[in-house]
Design an enzyme around this catalytic site. Structure first.
Site, PDB file in Angstrom:
ATOM      1  N   VAL A 114      10.698  11.646  -2.741  1.00  0.00           N
ATOM      2  CA  VAL A 114      10.234  10.618  -1.986  1.00  0.00           C
ATOM      3  C   VAL A 114      10.963   9.543  -1.844  1.00  0.00           C
ATOM      4  O   VAL A 114      11.813   9.321  -2.807  1.00  0.00           O
ATOM      5  CB  VAL A 114       8.322  10.365  -2.518  1.00  0.00           C
ATOM      6  CG1 VAL A 114       7.832   9.247  -2.051  1.00  0.00           C
ATOM      7  CG2 VAL A 114       7.520  11.159  -1.701  1.00  0.00           C
ATOM      8  N   VAL A 115      11.333   8.731  -1.103  1.00  0.00           N
ATOM      9  CA  VAL A 115      12.228   7.471  -1.657  1.00  0.00           C
ATOM     10  C   VAL A 115      11.490   6.439  -1.051  1.00  0.00           C
ATOM     11  O   VAL A 115      10.886   5.329  -1.521  1.00  0.00           O
ATOM     12  CB  VAL A 115      13.667   7.403  -0.618  1.00  0.00           C
ATOM     13  CG1 VAL A 115      14.563   6.199  -0.627  1.00  0.00           C
ATOM     14  CG2 VAL A 115      13.994   8.981  -0.447  1.00  0.00           C
ATOM     15  N   GLY A 116      11.223   6.277   0.813  1.00  0.00           N
ATOM     16  CA  GLY A 116       9.819   4.949   0.745  1.00  0.00           C
ATOM     17  C   GLY A 116       8.942   4.980   1.097  1.00  0.00           C
ATOM     18  O   GLY A 116       8.038   4.442   1.067  1.00  0.00           O
TER      19      GLY A 116
ATOM     20  N   THR B  40       6.703   6.146   2.821  1.00  0.00           N
ATOM     21  CA  THR B  40       6.185   5.787   4.262  1.00  0.00           C
ATOM     22  C   THR B  40       5.547   6.918   4.793  1.00  0.00           C
ATOM     23  O   THR B  40       4.444   7.116   5.817  1.00  0.00           O
ATOM     24  CB  THR B  40       7.139   5.273   5.195  1.00  0.00           C
ATOM     25  OG1 THR B  40       7.717   6.083   5.593  1.00  0.00           O
ATOM     26  CG2 THR B  40       7.838   4.102   5.059  1.00  0.00           C
TER      27      THR B  40
ATOM     28  N   GLU C 149     -16.104 -18.144  21.951  1.00  0.00           N
ATOM     29  CA  GLU C 149     -16.121 -17.118  22.758  1.00  0.00           C
ATOM     30  C   GLU C 149     -15.812 -17.357  23.881  1.00  0.00           C
ATOM     31  O   GLU C 149     -15.093 -16.742  24.766  1.00  0.00           O
ATOM     32  CB  GLU C 149     -17.408 -16.621  22.913  1.00  0.00           C
ATOM     33  CG  GLU C 149     -18.426 -15.864  21.816  1.00  0.00           C
ATOM     34  CD  GLU C 149     -19.590 -15.513  21.422  1.00  0.00           C
ATOM     35  OE1 GLU C 149     -19.671 -15.051  21.590  1.00  0.00           O
ATOM     36  OE2 GLU C 149     -20.686 -16.483  21.648  1.00  0.00           O
TER      37      GLU C 149
ATOM     38  N   ARG D 228     -26.939 -10.531  28.279  1.00  0.00           N
ATOM     39  CA  ARG D 228     -26.218 -12.124  28.527  1.00  0.00           C
ATOM     40  C   ARG D 228     -24.971 -10.876  29.380  1.00  0.00           C
ATOM     41  O   ARG D 228     -24.746 -11.991  30.196  1.00  0.00           O
ATOM     42  CB  ARG D 228     -25.229 -11.871  27.071  1.00  0.00           C
ATOM     43  CG  ARG D 228     -24.184 -12.709  27.627  1.00  0.00           C
ATOM     44  CD  ARG D 228     -23.547 -13.450  26.111  1.00  0.00           C
ATOM     45  NE  ARG D 228     -24.516 -14.388  25.625  1.00  0.00           N
ATOM     46  CZ  ARG D 228     -24.362 -15.749  25.328  1.00  0.00           C
ATOM     47  NH1 ARG D 228     -23.674 -16.387  26.351  1.00  0.00           N
ATOM     48  NH2 ARG D 228     -25.064 -16.614  24.955  1.00  0.00           N
TER      49      ARG D 228
ATOM     50  N   CYS E 209       0.843  -1.432   0.189  1.00  0.00           N
ATOM     51  CA  CYS E 209       0.085   0.139   0.133  1.00  0.00           C
ATOM     52  C   CYS E 209       0.870   1.421  -0.221  1.00  0.00           C
ATOM     53  O   CYS E 209       0.299   2.499  -0.276  1.00  0.00           O
ATOM     54  CB  CYS E 209      -1.232  -0.042   0.786  1.00  0.00           C
ATOM     55  SG  CYS E 209      -0.144   0.047   2.816  1.00  0.00           S
TER      56      CYS E 209
ATOM     57  N   ARG F 168     -17.486 -10.795  20.120  1.00  0.00           N
ATOM     58  CA  ARG F 168     -16.690 -11.774  20.760  1.00  0.00           C
ATOM     59  C   ARG F 168     -16.572 -12.259  22.000  1.00  0.00           C
ATOM     60  O   ARG F 168     -16.106 -11.354  22.692  1.00  0.00           O
ATOM     61  CB  ARG F 168     -15.339 -12.456  20.509  1.00  0.00           C
ATOM     62  CG  ARG F 168     -15.040 -13.687  20.247  1.00  0.00           C
ATOM     63  CD  ARG F 168     -13.240 -14.129  19.982  1.00  0.00           C
ATOM     64  NE  ARG F 168     -12.790 -15.210  19.601  1.00  0.00           N
ATOM     65  CZ  ARG F 168     -11.646 -16.040  18.929  1.00  0.00           C
ATOM     66  NH1 ARG F 168     -11.480 -15.149  18.726  1.00  0.00           N
ATOM     67  NH2 ARG F 168     -11.790 -16.898  19.220  1.00  0.00           N
TER      68      ARG F 168
ATOM     69  N   GLY G 146      14.304  11.471   4.915  1.00  0.00           N
ATOM     70  CA  GLY G 146      12.840  11.448   4.988  1.00  0.00           C
ATOM     71  C   GLY G 146      12.796  10.960   6.867  1.00  0.00           C
ATOM     72  O   GLY G 146      11.001  11.704   7.347  1.00  0.00           O
TER      73      GLY G 146
ATOM     74  N   GLU H 180     -21.849  -9.551  11.535  1.00  0.00           N
ATOM     75  CA  GLU H 180     -23.282 -10.212  12.490  1.00  0.00           C
ATOM     76  C   GLU H 180     -24.540  -9.248  11.711  1.00  0.00           C
ATOM     77  O   GLU H 180     -25.549  -9.130  11.177  1.00  0.00           O
ATOM     78  CB  GLU H 180     -23.412  -9.906  13.673  1.00  0.00           C
ATOM     79  CG  GLU H 180     -24.841 -10.596  14.299  1.00  0.00           C
ATOM     80  CD  GLU H 180     -24.607 -11.466  15.440  1.00  0.00           C
ATOM     81  OE1 GLU H 180     -26.226 -12.091  16.469  1.00  0.00           O
ATOM     82  OE2 GLU H 180     -23.621 -11.646  16.490  1.00  0.00           O
TER      83      GLU H 180
END
Length: 1293
Positions: free
Chosen positions: A223-225, A227, A1225, A844, A31, A876, A315, A766
């Site tokens: 820009v290099v990495g 990140t 659970e 619950r 990404c 859960r 950077g 759910e």
């Protein structure tokens, strides 16, 4: 020449990936890797190293066969991290493996099986040294499913290494020769230019060209990495018209050793810098490498390997982050920077003048950072660096510090002192006032007191400071200096100076953390001798999709190939927590490229009313009630265009006062009805009988599901009769079908919902999936074209809600013995802006308010707070963990107030067989006592307790704690009608079986277990049974896959269908007893026998009435006990999970590998809930933690160093399929043992300050809460601001 190994799925920093050059192979985050940066780079994805159809790579095979893949969504990323490691180092050790995974996350497995499988690649894996109760932990590598020598009915191995293909490094894919030839001529011979819609990418060939371009485009980003810029573009909507990529300019990658130190070019990666500095540390005298060692210490915990592989030193400096890990070290060391433009260069020192403001430096727009000189240290110089973050690995810091002290030769007199801190201001700062006060002073107690008083004054923070945790951050500045002070004292003594000796009890404060390689033991009941070899019930067989998941061939919802004419949808959401919508302006959005239309409430053809309780809308209509409330949607020809247009929509609001927190709701009496109560016994008489009465409270924070696959829907309209086909990542296909049909105004029979598999669910899919699926379906219906939407992580976290935060108040009466005789408890949950499942969750919680303890006189009340947060939902445990957490808090308080050990009080109050619960259910088949006793024995509790007590007496600043905690979890949906399931089984003429049931697969192994059930009932091998997907046109009216009941319900339905078919085949088996399965099936077919059958099951004798407090709420209970041991750093609040032993009653396990995986995965998710994961909301109701950068789930390094999981033997459960029990659970709450072990350690720390008795520690037990609870001389110097005198950065909701 690079080869890139790309992870194919989203992980830590927001994504995942893998990388290489002719000199090496690098895992990187897909990404963050710009396409333009990959010129002449070879990219290898998980699909490129092996496949099920072709041949698996050993890395893929081993993670699958060692049960390290559950939902499988994270598996490709982990596979590629391991692959990149092996390409560079075919014989790694376990430390290398653990480092390689610092940038990977998994939400399902609990990590243990992944490490266990990959341990087989190492030269010497970590081992328990034969100390495990059931022999060596390495038995997983010896023989197939072997048993314990002492107890042949026990098995301790879950896989057999003999099944693994050997790893041969010589057979790996070579670097593509074409790229090799191209790169020789092109990499350094010409510049590159790529033009995009909004950005031009320029890759200059030389430094001179770069300087000219920077002069021409002074605002261009280098820009290099990627990140930092990658995050800014994706999440902060930044646009950079010109990007300069200098990553291959020789001068910027040069490393030069000078007489003053080492000069690194600004484009050198952090990995490369680390390698160079490591080499220098090994070859140079120690006194010269103090700075290097401090940098290396910070690099150990700097992001993950994938980030360090691409992120550049320059950077990191130029980003000017106030919480940078490295800038404080560079500043304390006095590093020198060389800046350059086309007219020349200049040198500046990194000091308090370099950072001029938040993310600003003295570097001029036309200049670039060329290099950094990291100096050698001097003989009388000591340098240390510290980082404190919520999670140890791959996490941004809360506070960083670097301190350099230079002494006059042969003395302990301070000649020069630099104290640099990150996280204490908008910039990295030097504590110059304090440093100046200490110059010329001797290194001793007086200096320490002066330093702490001065730092407390100089490093003060505004109580409203961004990032919050103000008192904690201030205390850390003192605590970290104290650690440095002790370290230097030791070093000065080693030099022969007569300074104060560091007492043995303080030595632990100077230790640098080095993780131990984890070891583990798993114990389960072996299958009985003589069991049919085709019958896999009780055997630890692999998850049926594991191999496909490991190769990237498993199809998830968003993997469905693009349809012709398909469109993409992006949501328009509210930025206000409570407001009237005055106007919506879409004019700019509609002019954006690719936009087809915008949709709002008026565009819903059916009903805009939706939700579990019909108290929500598909689109907001006139008013918004939370930040993230869906107002509309933009549909465009691509994801990028849709998202850009959605951000261009302008909405005007009239703001209304929001209710954000539970306390605000209580003050406003903002509650949903009904207010539930369970009462039993005579409360008044109980309190009169008590020798002591104690009152207390605890707040338990919420939790983000953080399933690795975010919510996704693909809606495909059909041409006839209003039909719609939806591919959804949902635990509840039938609810999705119903809600979509209502929104479209068509009968449910026109809507087909299909679920192949989910990349995790945990309750979050759910009911809340319908928030997205109804919107996408409305768009597809309107446009008569397929429409797709997969939420980004930040959107998903913002919109979908999570676990309910709870606040519990209690009054408990007890005897001098510790026996509890009366309890009055009130629960308040933050339900959010709709009811959703909040009532069932609160019920619950009430059903679990006593956890595992018999209380004769009890009352519990539950209040659901109506607030302006996104509706919280199933997660859960479903309220059970919250109810039990409050119970464990009051029972701990009882023990502390009496001076008894908590385990004695817990054991005294445990339920006995035949006793009844507050809701009048008699407990039969109780195994709590067996679980408790086995856990005590396996954990060697008494010996560990004695050892911890001794450790605590010998150490002032490090404390150990133990806790043993039980759980009793009721199995059934509390809504009686949901306790039903269906199955459809087809037998085809060739003897193969197609099985469909009402449950969905989200990694929990449900489909695998269903195949095992069908295989046993039909008497055929598992290989003959296949499950394709879950769909509403095969099994209708299904209950959600939830409540841990899916194996029980669907397994019984599958059994029913198979038994029907067996009965039909019986005459043919009788007629031809020596025939094969295929013979009987063919004979039946030719005799016109129906080879399809519907199965059905409903749980008998269920139904509870709150009004009369009668009926059976649950079919049965799952029991478990866990003992955990931790070690806390009293100065920072950091903790280590040393040991955990879990004994879990799962009946007769259908599949021990899957069940142990569920126990470990649930435990680790609970570990996050109780010790790490924290959602921060602003006072205005804005979620501030919207992604993996700010919200931290447990990582590989968080698993207990020693982990033992034992499935209780000889505990059949007559109430579920093949005597098994639910397992999804129940284990989660056992992680509370870690919380209460931490509380035990904090108690020991408080005792040092003569603070005894009960104290409040809210959940999660974060580093901040632990440190603040360990009251000492440093915390007293940093008193908290008075509540109400300031507006906090975040509030506890």
């Amino acid at each position: 020449m690079w080869r890139l190994h790309r992870h194919a799925v989203p992980i830590p920093g927001g994504a995942a990936a893998a990388a290489v050059s002719s000199a090496g192979h690098y895992a990187v985050n897909a990404c963050l890797a710009p396409l333009c940066s990959l010129h002449l780079v070879a990219v290898t994805t998980v699909e490129g190293i092996g496949s099920v159809a072709r041949k698996l790579h050993p890395v893929q095979e081993r993670i699958a066969r060692s049960h390290g893949s559950q939902c499988g969504f994270c598996t490709p990323g982990i596979v590629m991290s391991m692959y990149a490691l092996l390409r560079n180092n075919p014989t790694p050790n376990m430390a290398d493996v653990e480092e390689a995974f610092q940038g990977n996350l998994c939400r399902c497995t609990g990590y243990r099986p992944i490490l266990e499988g990959y341990k087989t690649f190492t030269v010497k894996g970590g081992c328990c040294g034969g100390k495990g109760q059931n022999g060596c932990c390495m038995t997983n590598g010896n023989g197939a499913f072997q048993g314990s020598k002492d107890k042949p009915e026990e098995a301790t191995s879950l896989f057999n290494t003999a099944d693994f293909e050997p790893y041969d490094p010589t057979q790996e894919v070579i670097f593509p020769p074409e790229l090799m030839n191209l790169s020789k001529g092109q990499r350094s011979s010409r510049s590159l230019c790529f033009h995009g819609d909004r950005t031009t990418w320029l890759q200059p060939e030389s430094l001179d060209e770069l300087l000219l371009l920077k002069w021409k485009h002074p605002d261009a980003r280098l820009v290099v990495g990627n990140t930092e810029v990658g995050i800014e573009v994706k999440f902060k909507n930044m646009v950079y018209p010109v990007v300069l990529a200098p990553g291959f300019i020789a001068e910027l990658n040069a490393v030069t050793h000078t007489e003053d130190g080492v000069v690194f070019g600004a484009a050198c990666t952090l990995s490369h810098m680390g390698a160079v500095l490591k080499e220098a540390v090994q070859s140079l005298p120690p006194h010269q490498t103090q700075v290097f060692q401090a940098i290396l210490e910070q690099l150990r915990w700097f992001a993950g390997q994938q980030i360090r592989n691409v992120a550049a030193i320059g950077g990191n400096i130029m980003t000017a982050s106030p919480i940078s890990d490295l800038n404080p070290v560079f500043m304390a060391a006095g590093c020198k920077l060389t800046l350059r433009d086309k007219d020349g260069s200049r040198e500046v020192q990194m000091d308090d003048g370099f950072f001029t403001g938040y993310r600003k430096t003295t570097v001029r727009p036309q200049e670039i950072l060329l290099s950094i000189l990291i100096p050698y240290s001097k003989k009388c110089q000591f340098v240390s660096a510290f980082k404190q973050s919520p999670r140890r690995e791959d996490d941004i810091s809360i506070v960083t510090a670097a301190i350099s002290a230079i002494f006059s030769p042969g003395t302990d007199v301070v000649k020069d002192l630099r104290l640099s801190y990150g996280g204490m201001a908008p910039v990295t700062v030097l504590a110059k006032k304090t440093a100046n006060r200490l110059l010329g002073r001797q290194w001793g107690e007086e200096l320490l007191q002066e330093a702490c008083s001065s730092l407390a004054e100089e490093m003060s923070l505004d109580p409203s400071a961004p990032g919050g945790m103000v008192r904690y951050r201030q205390t850390l500045t003192l605590s970290l200096f104290y650690k440095f002070y002790l370290t230097v004292l030791q070093k000065l003594r080693l030099q022969g100076l007569s300074v104060q000796e560091v007492s043995s009890e303080c030595l632990s404060a100077t230790e640098i953390y080095h993780p131990e390689t984890p070891s583990s033991v798993q114990v389960y009941q072996a299958v009985p001798e003589g069991q049919n070899q085709d019958d896999m019930v009780g055997c630890p067989i692999m998850h049926l999709s594991a191999l496909k998941q490991a190769t990237g061939e498993a199809v998830y919802c968003d993997d469905v190939p693009l349809y012709e004419n398909e469109l993409y949808l992006a949501l328009i959401t509210s930025t206000k927590a409570h407001a009237r919508i005055l106007s919506v302006d879409v004019s700019v959005a509609e002019r954006c490229p690719g936009v087809v239309c915008c949709l709002f409430a008026s565009d819903v053809p059916g009903s805009n009313v939706t939700g579990v309780r019909q108290d929500e809308t598909v689109f907001a209509d006139g008013q918004v009630t939370c930040v993230g409330h869906i107002i509309g949607a933009v549909v465009a020809d691509s994801q990028l265009h849709a998202q850009r247009a959605a951000k261009a929509v302008r909405i005007q609001y009239e703001e209304l006062k929001p209710i954000v927190t539970i306390q605000e709701a209580i003050a406003a009496q903002s509650f949903y009805e009904p207010i539930r109560t369970i009462q039993n016994g005579d409360l008044e008489a109980g309190f009169k009988q008590a020798d002591h009465i104690l009152e207390g409270e605890i707040h338990m924070g919420g939790q983000e599901h953080f399933y690795l696959e975010t919510n996704v829907t693909l809606a495909v309209p059909r041409e006839e009769d209003g039909e719609m086909e939806l591919f959804i990542s949902s635990q509840s296909p039938s609810d999705s079908q119903s809600f979509v049909a209502k929104a479209l105004g068509v009968p449910a029979n026109r809507v087909l919902v299909r679920v192949k598999r989910m990349g995790g669910g945990f309750g979050g899919k759910e009911s809340r999936t319908t928030v997205l699926s109804t919107v996408v379906a409305v768009a597809a219906n309107r446009l008569k074209r397929p429409v797709r939407c997969m939420l980004d992580r930040d959107e998903d976290m913002l919109i979908t809600g999570g676990r309910h935060p709870f606040y519990g108040k209690y009054k408990v009466g007890f005897l001098q013995s510790g026996k509890v005789v009366a309890l009055d408890v009130s629960f308040y949950s933050n339900s959010g802006n709709s009811m959703d499942l909040s009532q069932a969750i609160m019920e619950r919680a009430l059903f679990h308010m006593e956890n595992s303890y018999r209380i004769p006189n009890v009352r519990g009340q539950g209040f659901m707070c109506r607030t302006n947060l996104p509706s919280n939902t199933a997660f859960r445990g479903f309220g059970g963990p919250q109810g039990m957490m409050v119970a464990e808090n009051w029972i701990t308080d009882v023990a502390h107030s009496l001076g008894h050990s908590p385990e004695e009080v817990r054991r005294l109050n445990l339920y006995l067989e035949g006793e009844s619960t507050p809701y009048n259910q008699i407990l039969h088949g109780l195994t709590l006592d067996r679980c408790w006793d086995e856990c005590l024995s396996r954990s060697e509790y008494e010996q560990r307790r004695a050892a911890a007590d001794l450790f605590n007496r010998q150490n002032r600043w490090t404390k150990q704690g133990l806790a043993i905690v039980p759980t009793k979890f009721g199995i059934s949906f509390t809504a009686t009608f949901l306790n039903q399931a269906g199955a459809l089984v087809h037998i085809y003429r060739d003897g193969s079986v197609l099985l469909t049931h009402g449950g969905t697969e989200m990694g929990q192994g449900l489909h695998t277990k269903m195949v095992q059930v069908a295989s046993r009932v039909l008497g055929i091998p598992c290989s003959k049974v296949f499950i394709s997907e879950t769909s509403t046109n095969t099994v209708a009216n299904t209950s959600p896959t939830a409540a841990s009941a899916s194996t029980d319900l669907n397994g019984a339905a599958v059994q029913n269908a198979c038994e029907i078919l067996l009965k039909r085949l019986e005459p043919f088996k009788t007629k031809n007893p020596k025939g094969s399965w295929e013979d009987w099936v063919n004979a039946a077919y030719f005799d016109r026998v129906n080879l399809s059958a519907n199965g059905f099951y409903k749980t008998p004798d269920l139904g509870y009435d709150f009004d009369t407090n009668s009926g059976r709420a649950f079919n049965y209970y799952s029991y478990g006990v866990a003992c955990s041991e931790v070690e806390i750093d009293c100065l920072t609040g950091a903790h280590k999970n040393l040991r955990t032993t879990i004994v879990m009653d799962v009946g007769h396990s259908l599949n021990p590998a899957i069940d142990i995986g569920q126990v470990e995965g649930g435990f680790m998710q609970g570990l996050g809930l109780f010790t790490l994961e924290e959602l921060h909301y602003s006072p205005q109701g804005v979620l501030l933690t919207r992604g993996p950068g700010s919200y931290k789930i447990p990582a590989f390094g968080d698993i207990p160093t020693q982990l033992t999981v034992s499935l209780l033997r000889d505990a059949p459960n007559e109430k579920a399929i093949f005597a098994s029990k639910a397992v999804g659970e129940p284990p989660l709450f056992l992680a509370a043992s870690v919380f209460y072990a931490i509380k035990d350690a904090v108690r020991a720390a408080r005792a040092e300050s003569q603070m005894m008795g009960p104290f409040r520690l809210d959940s999660p037990a974060s580093a901040e809460r632990i440190r603040n609870a360990c009251c000492d001389r440093f915390t007293k110097l940093c008193p908290p601001a008075e509540p109400g005198t300031f507006t906090p950065w975040s509030v506890r909701v």
